[in-house]
Design a protein around this motif. Structure first.
Motif, PDB file in Angstrom:
ATOM      1  N   PHE A   1     -25.389   9.545  71.216  1.00 27.30           N
ATOM      2  CA  PHE A   1     -26.834   9.561  71.424  1.00 27.30           C
ATOM      3  C   PHE A   1     -27.224   9.813  72.876  1.00 27.30           C
ATOM      4  O   PHE A   1     -26.941   9.010  73.755  1.00 27.30           O
ATOM      5  CB  PHE A   1     -27.428   8.221  70.966  1.00 27.30           C
ATOM      6  CG  PHE A   1     -28.897   8.295  70.713  1.00 27.30           C
ATOM      7  CD1 PHE A   1     -29.380   8.466  69.426  1.00 27.30           C
ATOM      8  CD2 PHE A   1     -29.793   8.224  71.764  1.00 27.30           C
ATOM      9  CE1 PHE A   1     -30.748   8.564  69.196  1.00 27.30           C
ATOM     10  CE2 PHE A   1     -31.156   8.317  71.540  1.00 27.30           C
ATOM     11  CZ  PHE A   1     -31.636   8.480  70.256  1.00 27.30           C
ATOM     12  N   GLY A   2     -27.866  10.968  73.106  1.00 19.50           N
ATOM     13  CA  GLY A   2     -28.441  11.270  74.420  1.00 19.50           C
ATOM     14  C   GLY A   2     -29.950  11.107  74.308  1.00 19.50           C
ATOM     15  O   GLY A   2     -30.524  10.097  74.691  1.00 19.50           O
ATOM     16  N   GLY A   3     -30.593  12.121  73.744  1.00 22.01           N
ATOM     17  CA  GLY A   3     -32.015  12.021  73.413  1.00 22.01           C
ATOM     18  C   GLY A   3     -32.203  11.871  71.919  1.00 22.01           C
ATOM     19  O   GLY A   3     -33.294  11.637  71.433  1.00 22.01           O
TER      20      GLY A   3
ATOM     21  N   GLY B   1     -34.280  20.472  75.332  1.00 21.79           N
ATOM     22  CA  GLY B   1     -33.105  20.568  74.470  1.00 21.79           C
ATOM     23  C   GLY B   1     -32.841  19.371  73.581  1.00 21.79           C
ATOM     24  O   GLY B   1     -31.865  19.354  72.826  1.00 21.79           O
ATOM     25  N   SER B   2     -33.688  18.322  73.667  1.00 17.88           N
ATOM     26  CA  SER B   2     -33.459  17.114  72.874  1.00 17.88           C
ATOM     27  C   SER B   2     -34.786  16.376  72.728  1.00 17.88           C
ATOM     28  O   SER B   2     -35.847  16.932  73.039  1.00 17.88           O
ATOM     29  CB  SER B   2     -32.416  16.241  73.581  1.00 17.88           C
ATOM     30  OG  SER B   2     -32.112  15.108  72.776  1.00 17.88           O
ATOM     31  N   VAL B   3     -34.739  15.155  72.262  1.00 15.78           N
ATOM     32  CA  VAL B   3     -35.856  14.199  72.275  1.00 15.78           C
ATOM     33  C   VAL B   3     -37.035  14.539  71.350  1.00 15.78           C
ATOM     34  O   VAL B   3     -37.453  13.709  70.551  1.00 15.78           O
ATOM     35  CB  VAL B   3     -36.415  13.970  73.715  1.00 15.78           C
ATOM     36  CG1 VAL B   3     -37.519  12.941  73.714  1.00 15.78           C
ATOM     37  CG2 VAL B   3     -35.293  13.549  74.647  1.00 15.78           C
TER      38      VAL B   3
ATOM     39  N   HIS C   1     -23.887  21.596  69.485  1.00 11.07           N
ATOM     40  CA  HIS C   1     -24.960  21.750  68.505  1.00 11.07           C
ATOM     41  C   HIS C   1     -26.231  22.340  69.101  1.00 11.07           C
ATOM     42  O   HIS C   1     -27.128  22.741  68.379  1.00 11.07           O
ATOM     43  CB  HIS C   1     -25.289  20.366  67.920  1.00 11.07           C
ATOM     44  CG  HIS C   1     -25.851  19.425  68.935  1.00 11.07           C
ATOM     45  ND1 HIS C   1     -25.072  18.838  69.914  1.00 11.07           N
ATOM     46  CD2 HIS C   1     -27.115  18.999  69.173  1.00 11.07           C
ATOM     47  CE1 HIS C   1     -25.831  18.074  70.690  1.00 11.07           C
ATOM     48  NE2 HIS C   1     -27.073  18.158  70.256  1.00 11.07           N
ATOM     49  N   LYS C   2     -26.357  22.392  70.436  1.00 11.23           N
ATOM     50  CA  LYS C   2     -27.616  22.796  71.069  1.00 11.23           C
ATOM     51  C   LYS C   2     -28.039  24.214  70.691  1.00 11.23           C
ATOM     52  O   LYS C   2     -29.228  24.541  70.753  1.00 11.23           O
ATOM     53  CB  LYS C   2     -27.493  22.656  72.578  1.00 11.23           C
ATOM     54  CG  LYS C   2     -27.209  21.208  73.001  1.00 11.23           C
ATOM     55  CD  LYS C   2     -28.228  20.672  73.935  1.00 11.23           C
ATOM     56  CE  LYS C   2     -28.118  19.165  74.139  1.00 11.23           C
ATOM     57  NZ  LYS C   2     -26.796  18.700  74.588  1.00 11.23           N
ATOM     58  N   ALA C   3     -27.088  25.042  70.284  1.00 12.25           N
ATOM     59  CA  ALA C   3     -27.447  26.405  69.876  1.00 12.25           C
ATOM     60  C   ALA C   3     -28.436  26.394  68.705  1.00 12.25           C
ATOM     61  O   ALA C   3     -29.273  27.293  68.599  1.00 12.25           O
ATOM     62  CB  ALA C   3     -26.187  27.185  69.490  1.00 12.25           C
TER      63      ALA C   3
HETATM   64  C1  LIG Z   1     -26.491  17.356  74.785  1.00 20.13           C
HETATM   65  C2  LIG Z   1     -25.341  16.843  74.048  1.00 20.13           C
HETATM   66  C3  LIG Z   1     -25.345  15.568  73.468  1.00 20.13           C
HETATM   67  C4  LIG Z   1     -26.491  14.602  73.578  1.00 20.13           C
HETATM   68  O1  LIG Z   1     -27.742  15.063  73.203  1.00 20.13           O
HETATM   69  P1  LIG Z   1     -28.439  14.618  71.845  1.00 20.13           P
HETATM   70  O2  LIG Z   1     -29.776  15.255  71.925  1.00 20.13           O
HETATM   71  O3  LIG Z   1     -28.511  13.144  71.819  1.00 20.13           O
HETATM   72  O4  LIG Z   1     -27.627  15.157  70.741  1.00 20.13           O
HETATM   73  C5  LIG Z   1     -24.230  15.174  72.754  1.00 20.13           C
HETATM   74  N1  LIG Z   1     -23.148  15.953  72.635  1.00 20.13           N
HETATM   75  C6  LIG Z   1     -23.096  17.180  73.182  1.00 20.13           C
HETATM   76  C7  LIG Z   1     -21.866  18.006  73.023  1.00 20.13           C
HETATM   77  C8  LIG Z   1     -24.198  17.673  73.911  1.00 20.13           C
HETATM   78  O5  LIG Z   1     -24.147  18.881  74.454  1.00 20.13           O
END
Ligand SMILES: *Cc1c(COP(=O)(O)O)cnc(C)c1O
Length: 453
Positions: A264-266, A229-231, A112-114
């Motif tokens: 959940f990462g950031g 990239g997050s947060v 989803h980062k794109a």
């Molecule tokens: C970076 C990433 C995450 C975690 O980041 P969030 O900002 O919490 O979404 C989860 N899944 C994938 C595939 C990622 O690249």
């Protein structure tokens, strides 16, 4: 009910706006603070690291924000993303529940980062920036940013967490292919990096350290900005394209989710799929539950503290009101690299505190088991991070069956795991240990910040 297992939107149906949940939150998030004065930080103070339009979005309370045409046209090369009904998975489980997933792995970056990389590169370019610095953990963010920067004619310098740099050479090559420069972090390029290497020559690095290094370079040059990239609020905002699409896709199924799940990462992919549906709870009386799933080895939501903390390890960012393990946190080397960050996004933190979302921590072996089960039935090899969402989705289905009911379950499949097959190899070789951080360990890191009340 629609029997199709693939629920698509046409290009014409793609939402043209991002959704800003601040407009609908009963308790607005507290402002970021200037660490020196402990007063709310001014937009101008952030201008050394971010372009003005992103700062404006970061502080905005406007409900819908138009997606620029230049961003839309690149989105259209891979959006709207498909939603699937996981019929084969349901059959294998023997569940009465209906399981849907939104697949964000089908773009150039594989995650989803794109969605935010494209927007961030665009706004920087528009304001005359020439170079961007950033961090990457597992490499998904760096890959997403590499292509986006190259597309808009920007240089990119990526600080990649050293342990990932060693474990995932493929990601580095991918970033180089998209024309980015990649250095392992901590590095000798920055004062922060040199200081850490002097003390800990074998430092595995952390996202917090990599962020400090990227920021240090950015503040030294007016034509270089930093990108995260997050947060941050603007990152979550850009990800709401996921949930905006999912609302329309659920409508086509005739179902409505009882529970929505994201790893959940950031917090960006969880925010992306959840926020438009949380609005339905707040404004239209829907009763959906929202579950954020984190690793037991990095349990900021379930064991961390809600307090003002730095977003990076050196203390260069403003103080953010969030659930945190302490900015000095050094994670265990678990494989879901993208989930190793010490803090949680400000918006999700406030929503968790106010009871709009639930949080759950899981061990990595159970999550890999769930990921393998999913791959064998649905045919997509998930990113290790996404496995946390899958495992929680299986829990929901099993729990409903135990209760003799059924649930409509929607989870975000945040990315594919094609670049992470070595972690599956280690799982199959029984070489992937479980690790749980204790409350005592968490409290120690938090005390170490010197910031707790
Ligand atoms: C970076 C990433 C995450 C975690 O980041 P969030 O900002 O919490 O979404 C989860 N899944 C994938 C595939 C990622 O690249």
């Amino acid at each position: 009910m629609n029997k199709n297992t693939k629920i698509l939107l046409s290009e014409r149906e793609m939402p043209r706006q991002w959704y800003n949940i601040v407009a609908d939150m009963p308790n607005k998030p507290s402002p970021p603070l200037d660490p020196a004065t402990r007063k709310p930080i001014s937009p101008e103070a952030l201008a050394a690291v971010f372009p003005m339009e992103l700062i404006r979005q970061e502080m905005s309370a406007e409900r819908y924000i138009d997606i620029p045409d230049e961003v839309l046209s690149l989105y259209k090369t891979f959006r709207p993303s498909p939603m699937h009904r996981a019929l084969n998975l349901e059959k294998a489980l023997g569940t009465k529940s209906r399981i849907y997933y939104k697949y964000e792995g089908g773009n150039y970056s594989g995650s989803h980062k794109a969605n935010t990389a494209i927007a961030q590169a665009y706004y920087n370019k528009k304001e005359g920036i020439r170079r961007i610095t950033t961090e990457t953990g597992a490499g998904q963010w760096g890959s997403a940013m590499s292509f986006a920067c190259n597309h808009f004619g920007l240089e990119l310098l990526v600080f990649m967490v050293n342990v990932s740099f060693q474990q995932k050479p493929g990601r580095k090559i991918m970033m180089n292919t998209y024309n980015a420069k990649v250095v392992p972090s901590p590095s000798t390029m920055t004062a922060v990096g040199r200081q850490i290497l002097e003390k800990y020559p074998d430092s595995p690095g952390s996202l917090g350290i990599a962020i400090s290094e990227a920021m240090e370079i950015a503040v030294q040059d007016p034509y270089t900005k930093y990108s995260l990239g997050s947060v941050l609020n603007h990152v979550s905002l850009h990800q709401t394209i996921i949930g905006q699409e999912a609302l329309l896709q659920m409508e086509k199924t005739g179902d409505y989710p009882d529970v929505i799940i994201g790893c959940f990462g950031g917090g960006s992919n969880f925010s992306g799929i959840s926020f438009p549906f949380i609005r339905e709870n707040i404004v239209n009386g829907k009763k959906t539950r929202f579950v954020a799933v984190e690793p037991s080895s990095c349990p900021k939501l379930t064991k961390g503290r809600f307090m003002y903390d730095f977003g990076d390890s050196a203390g260069m960012t403003p103080l953010l009101p969030m659930y945190t393990l302490g900015h000095n946190f050094i994670p265990e080397k678990i494989h879901a690299g993208g989930l190793r960050y010490h803090g949680a996004g400000v918006l999700v933190s406030q929503l968790l505190k106010d009871g709009f979302v639930e949080a759950k921590a899981k061990m990595q072996r159970e999550c890999f088991e769930a990921g393998v089960f999913f791959a064998r039935n649905e045919g997509i090899l998930p990113a290790p991070e996404s496995n946390y969402a899958i495992a929680a989705a299986l829990d929901e289905a099993r729990q409903a069956d135990i209760e003799g009911t059924s649930r409509v379950i929607l989870f975000n499949l945040s990315g594919h795991g094609h670049m992470d097959v070595t972690s599956y190899e280690r799982f199959f070789a029984d070489n992937l240990p479980d690790h749980e951080m204790t409350q005592e360990e968490v409290d120690k890191f938090i005390a170490g910040t010197g910031l707790q009340d």
